[in-house]
Write a protein that holds these residues in place. Structure first.
Motif, PDB file in Angstrom:
ATOM      1  N   THR A  27       0.844  -1.199   0.000  1.00 57.47           N
ATOM      2  CA  THR A  27       0.000   0.000   0.000  1.00 57.47           C
ATOM      3  C   THR A  27       0.875   1.243   0.000  1.00 57.47           C
ATOM      4  N   LEU A  28       0.230   2.354  -0.345  1.00 61.97           N
ATOM      5  CA  LEU A  28       0.922   3.641  -0.270  1.00 61.97           C
ATOM      6  C   LEU A  28       1.409   3.894   1.152  1.00 61.97           C
ATOM      7  N   ALA A  29       0.577   3.563   2.114  1.00 63.89           N
ATOM      8  CA  ALA A  29       0.916   3.813   3.521  1.00 63.89           C
ATOM      9  C   ALA A  29       2.169   3.038   3.935  1.00 63.89           C
ATOM     10  N   GLU A  30       2.279   1.793   3.496  1.00 62.70           N
ATOM     11  CA  GLU A  30       3.454   0.985   3.858  1.00 62.70           C
ATOM     12  C   GLU A  30       4.734   1.582   3.284  1.00 62.70           C
ATOM     13  N   VAL A  31       4.706   1.903   2.008  1.00 53.89           N
ATOM     14  CA  VAL A  31       5.910   2.433   1.351  1.00 53.89           C
ATOM     15  C   VAL A  31       6.237   3.815   1.897  1.00 53.89           C
ATOM     16  N   ALA A  32       5.224   4.643   2.104  1.00 51.08           N
ATOM     17  CA  ALA A  32       5.451   5.992   2.640  1.00 51.08           C
ATOM     18  C   ALA A  32       6.085   5.913   4.028  1.00 51.08           C
ATOM     19  N   VAL A  39       1.946   9.948   3.125  1.00 50.83           N
ATOM     20  CA  VAL A  39       1.171   9.190   2.141  1.00 50.83           C
ATOM     21  C   VAL A  39       0.716  10.127   1.020  1.00 50.83           C
ATOM     22  N   GLN A  40       0.283  11.341   1.405  1.00 46.97           N
ATOM     23  CA  GLN A  40      -0.190  12.296   0.408  1.00 46.97           C
ATOM     24  C   GLN A  40       0.923  12.659  -0.579  1.00 46.97           C
ATOM     25  N   TYR A  41       2.130  12.871  -0.047  1.00 44.76           N
ATOM     26  CA  TYR A  41       3.237  13.249  -0.923  1.00 44.76           C
ATOM     27  C   TYR A  41       3.590  12.106  -1.867  1.00 44.76           C
ATOM     28  N   LEU A  42       3.690  10.892  -1.338  1.00 44.31           N
ATOM     29  CA  LEU A  42       4.014   9.745  -2.192  1.00 44.31           C
ATOM     30  C   LEU A  42       2.940   9.550  -3.262  1.00 44.31           C
ATOM     31  N   GLU A  46       3.596   9.572  -7.269  1.00 42.90           N
ATOM     32  CA  GLU A  46       3.168   8.486  -8.159  1.00 42.90           C
ATOM     33  C   GLU A  46       2.250   8.984  -9.275  1.00 42.90           C
ATOM     34  N   ARG A  47       1.471   9.999  -9.005  1.00 41.34           N
ATOM     35  CA  ARG A  47       0.568  10.539 -10.032  1.00 41.34           C
ATOM     36  C   ARG A  47       1.242  11.571 -10.931  1.00 41.34           C
ATOM     37  N   GLY A  48       2.526  11.831 -10.671  1.00 38.71           N
ATOM     38  CA  GLY A  48       3.250  12.782 -11.507  1.00 38.71           C
ATOM     39  C   GLY A  48       2.933  14.230 -11.199  1.00 38.71           C
TER      40      GLY A  48
END
Length: 120
Positions: A27-32, A39-42, A46-48
Motif C-alpha cells: 500500500t501507499l501507507a506501507e511504502v510511505a 502518504v499524500q506526498y508519495l 506516483e501521479r506525476g
C-alpha cells in the motif's frame, strides 16, 4: 512552447514507482512509512504531480528495494518508447577537402634597366 506529446519526467518516475509498489502488493501507507514521507506526498509523486528530490527518490527506492539506477533505466526506456520518430536521412559520403599547396609569393623577374630602390 512545450511539446505535450512528450511525457514529463516526473510522470514517468511516478508511473515506474507505482508499478513497483503494485507488483509488490504494497500500500501507499506501507511504502510511505518505510521511506519516511507522507502518504499524500508519495501519492502525488506516483501521479506525476510532484517532482521528488533525489533524496526522496532514493528513500522511496530503498523502501521498495529497487536500485535507483534500475529505476532510472526503466524511466529511460519509457522515454525512448515515447520519443517522436526521428527522420532518418541517407548517409552522405564525406566530402574530401581539396588541399592545394601554398604558393610562395614570387617577386617579379628583374629586367635590364629596372631600378632598385634600397632604403637605409
Amino acid at each position: 512552447m512545450t511539446d505535450r506529446s512528450r511525457p514529463l519526467l516526473r510522470t514517468l518516475v511516478g508511473r515506474v514507482l507505482r508499478r513497483h509498489r503494485l507488483e509488490q502488493e504494497r500500500t501507499l501507507a506501507e511504502v510511505a512509512r518505510d521511506a519516511a514521507v507522507s502518504v499524500q506526498y508519495l501519492s502525488e509523486v506516483e501521479r506525476g504531480r510532484k517532482e521528488p528530490s533525489s533524496e526522496i527518490l532514493a528513500a522511496v527506492c530503498d523502501a521498495l528495494g529497487v536500485e535507483l539506477s534500475d529505476l532510472l533505466a526503466e524511466v529511460g526506456r519509457e522515454l525512448v518508447e515515447h520519443r517522436a520518430p526521428v527522420l532518418r536521412l541517407r548517409p552522405v559520403a564525406p566530402v574530401t577537402p581539396v588541399v592545394r599547396p601554398m604558393r610562395r609569393p614570387t617577386t617579379p623577374p628583374h629586367r635590364s634597366g629596372d631600378v632598385m630602390l634600397l632604403a637605409a
